[in-house]
Write a protein that holds these residues in place. Structure first.
Motif, mmCIF file in Angstrom:
data_model
loop_
_atom_site.group_PDB
_atom_site.id
_atom_site.type_symbol
_atom_site.label_atom_id
_atom_site.label_comp_id
_atom_site.label_asym_id
_atom_site.label_seq_id
_atom_site.Cartn_x
_atom_site.Cartn_y
_atom_site.Cartn_z
ATOM 1 N N GLU A 107 0.341 -0.954 -0.469
ATOM 2 C CA GLU A 107 -0.348 -0.235 -0.087
ATOM 3 C C GLU A 107 0.770 1.197 -0.050
ATOM 4 N N THR A 108 2.115 1.552 0.912
ATOM 5 C CA THR A 108 2.851 2.518 0.777
ATOM 6 C C THR A 108 3.687 2.126 -0.574
ATOM 7 N N VAL A 109 3.574 1.281 -1.095
ATOM 8 C CA VAL A 109 4.535 1.445 -2.367
ATOM 9 C C VAL A 109 3.577 1.783 -3.854
ATOM 10 N N ALA A 110 2.205 1.642 -3.507
ATOM 11 C CA ALA A 110 1.703 2.199 -4.216
ATOM 12 C C ALA A 110 1.502 3.845 -3.732
ATOM 13 N N VAL A 111 1.822 4.445 -2.963
ATOM 14 C CA VAL A 111 1.488 6.302 -2.680
ATOM 15 C C VAL A 111 2.184 6.479 -3.705
ATOM 16 N N MET A 112 3.713 5.097 -2.928
ATOM 17 C CA MET A 112 5.257 6.202 -3.851
ATOM 18 C C MET A 112 5.323 6.576 -4.851
ATOM 19 N N LEU A 113 4.699 5.413 -5.919
ATOM 20 C CA LEU A 113 4.174 4.980 -6.742
ATOM 21 C C LEU A 113 3.305 6.080 -7.722
ATOM 22 N N ASP A 114 2.733 6.229 -7.428
ATOM 23 C CA ASP A 114 1.447 7.880 -7.679
ATOM 24 C C ASP A 114 2.078 8.864 -7.751
ATOM 25 N N LEU A 115 3.005 9.287 -6.245
ATOM 26 C CA LEU A 115 3.914 10.912 -6.699
ATOM 27 C C LEU A 115 5.106 10.931 -7.504
ATOM 28 N N LEU A 116 5.446 9.368 -7.572
ATOM 29 C CA LEU A 116 6.720 9.329 -8.805
ATOM 30 C C LEU A 116 6.925 9.623 -9.896
ATOM 31 N N ASN A 117 5.278 9.692 -9.963
ATOM 32 C CA ASN A 117 5.048 9.485 -11.531
ATOM 33 C C ASN A 117 4.230 10.275 -11.807
ATOM 34 N N ILE A 158 5.391 12.715 -10.171
ATOM 35 C CA ILE A 158 6.686 13.437 -10.468
ATOM 36 C C ILE A 158 7.481 13.649 -12.536
ATOM 37 N N ASP A 159 7.558 12.165 -12.499
ATOM 38 C CA ASP A 159 7.556 12.254 -13.703
ATOM 39 C C ASP A 159 6.797 13.215 -15.006
ATOM 40 N N ARG A 160 5.619 12.852 -14.638
ATOM 41 C CA ARG A 160 4.298 13.387 -15.714
ATOM 42 C C ARG A 160 5.090 15.617 -15.797
ATOM 43 N N LEU A 161 5.671 15.457 -14.286
ATOM 44 C CA LEU A 161 5.615 16.809 -14.841
ATOM 45 C C LEU A 161 6.793 17.508 -15.027
ATOM 46 N N ARG A 162 7.904 16.604 -14.688
ATOM 47 C CA ARG A 162 9.187 16.924 -15.369
ATOM 48 C C ARG A 162 9.053 17.224 -17.036
#
Lengths: 105, 310
Positions: free
Chosen positions: A77-87, A89-93
């Motif tokens: 579940e924590t990984v799911a949140v991390m991935l949402d945030l990392l994705n 950031i990737d989109r914004l970059r």
């Protein structure tokens, strides 16, 4: 034999990998793949696991999840949140890059 | 090979508790994890941190390492003493053979034979992954590329070492960034007659001097003159498959895009090529040129700052 030209199959935007193939490519169990689907890290799929198919982006996402889970000793579940945030950031970059701006510049 | 001071790498004392080691590792992981930190060098640093944690987080490995550590300093030339791990029983680590092969020679000489692997019998080889960087032109014409990968090998004692594996691979026309070429049986060899794993090659394009890649579409900045922009014109533009003539509509401006349908990567469906117009001013570096600019200034009542109210 090493001189033979190898022709591979393409794993791209279409869902082609079966759940067993996908799990093997992640060095994981089918059960773990089902958990990723369950928590929404991978898109929801039907009840019939044998009919599940995955694409290249799914594989990149699952392998990233596996690294995060192991390296941060994190729950799925924590990984799911991390991935949402990392994705995000990737989109914004990517948007910055397309606008000719560099996030670190 | 150099002796590695795992305590120093994690920045903890030799007397650190398991909890302190975990905290130090997690803090470093947050900073250097390659999924979080895209800086060059972060990945190499994180591998070092992972390796240190792999040893110090496991009580058996840590105890065996501590026995050695009393005799060596970081960076000192090191050869494992014979039977150095006698009396210890190591559990398999958290890493696959492929991942553990990235650890230092120091790690693999000590713990290499205790990485995670299936025990005996007929076992299919692990799948492996690698990235390849190819010229964009390969996507247009297809190609055969020779690639050399460093792959881990397990010897009879189960110790990991790296060897070079050279492959000739057909790059199909229409391949796109991020797609995978899956080569059956080219991953890790199987044991007991079982088939080898597959090798997945993740495709990336070299950055191109003219074209930017976005999925299967490409874009190119096309410089045009002010009169081509104002009056419209037919001009030449390069594409990956040859020069084409394009119509610039009258009244074009910088930043406007012209789409050349189907001139992007020849995938199914094919991508498009976008020409991003850039109006370029001729230099006023001769008397004649300056005269023409002065003439425009006099004869064109043009105020580009009108909307600013000045």
């Amino acid at each position: 034999m090493e001189d033979d030209v190898l022709t591979g199959s393409i794993v791209g935007y279409e869902d082609v990998l079966t759940v067993e193939e996908f799990a093997r490519a992640c060095h994981a169990e089918v059960r773990w793949v089902a958990e990723l689907v369950e928590v929404g890290i991978l898109a929801k799929r039907g009840h019939d696991q044998a009919a599940w198919r995955f694409c290249a982006a799914d594989l990149a996402c699952a392998r990233r999840a596996a690294r995060l889970q192991r390296d941060f000793e994190a729950s799925i579940e924590t990984v799911a949140v991390m991935l949402d945030l990392l994705n995000e950031i990737d989109r914004l970059r990517e948007r910055l890059r397309r606008a000719g701006l560099d996030a670190d510049g | 090979m150099e002796f590695k001071d795992y305590y120093k790498i994690l920045g903890v004392e030799r007397t650190a508790t398991a909890d302190e080691i975990k905290k130090a590792y997690r803090k470093l992981a947050r900073t250097y994890h390659p999924d979080v930190n895209k800086e060059p060098g972060a990945e190499a640093r994180f591998k070092e941190i992972s390796e240190a944690y792999e040893v110090l987080s496991d009580p058996q490995k840590r105890a065996a390492y501590d026995q050695l550590g009393r005799r060596w300093q970081a960076g000192e030339e090191f050869t494992p003493p014979p039977d150095w791990a006698a009396g210890f029983e190591f559990s398999p680590g958290r890493f696959s053979t492929e991942e553990a092969a990235d650890f230092s020679d120091f790690f693999s000489s000590l713990f290499g034979n205790f990485t995670r692997r299936a025990s005996g019998g007929r076992v299919r080889g692990e799948d492996r992954h690698a990235k390849i960087v190819i010229p964009l032109e390969d996507a247009f014409h297809g190609a055969t590329r020779t690639i050399t990968l460093r792959v881990p090998d397990l010897d009879a004692q189960g110790r990991v070492s790296l060897r070079e594996h050279t492959l000739k691979v057909r790059i199909p026309k229409g391949i796109r960034e991020g797609q995978l070429i899956r080569l059956a049986g080219q991953g890790a060899p199987g044991s007991g007659g079982a088939p080898g794993g597959d090798l997945y090659l993740e495709v990336h394009f070299d950055s191109h001097s003219l074209y930017r890649v976005d999925g299967h579409d490409l874009s190119l900045t096309l410089p045009i003159t002010p009169w081509e922009a104002a009056l419209g014109a037919t001009v030449k533009a390069p594409t990956p498959t040859g020069v084409v003539e394009v119509k610039i509509p009258p009244g074009s401006r910088s930043g406007q895009k012209l789409r050349l349908k189907g001139r992007g990567i020849p995938s199914d469906p094919p991508g498009d090529l976008y020409l991003v117009l850039e109006v370029v001013l001729p230099p006023a570096d001769t008397e004649r040129a300056r005269q023409l600019y002065r003439m425009m200034a006099q004869e064109l009542a043009f105020n580009p700052r009108q909307e600013l109210g000045v």
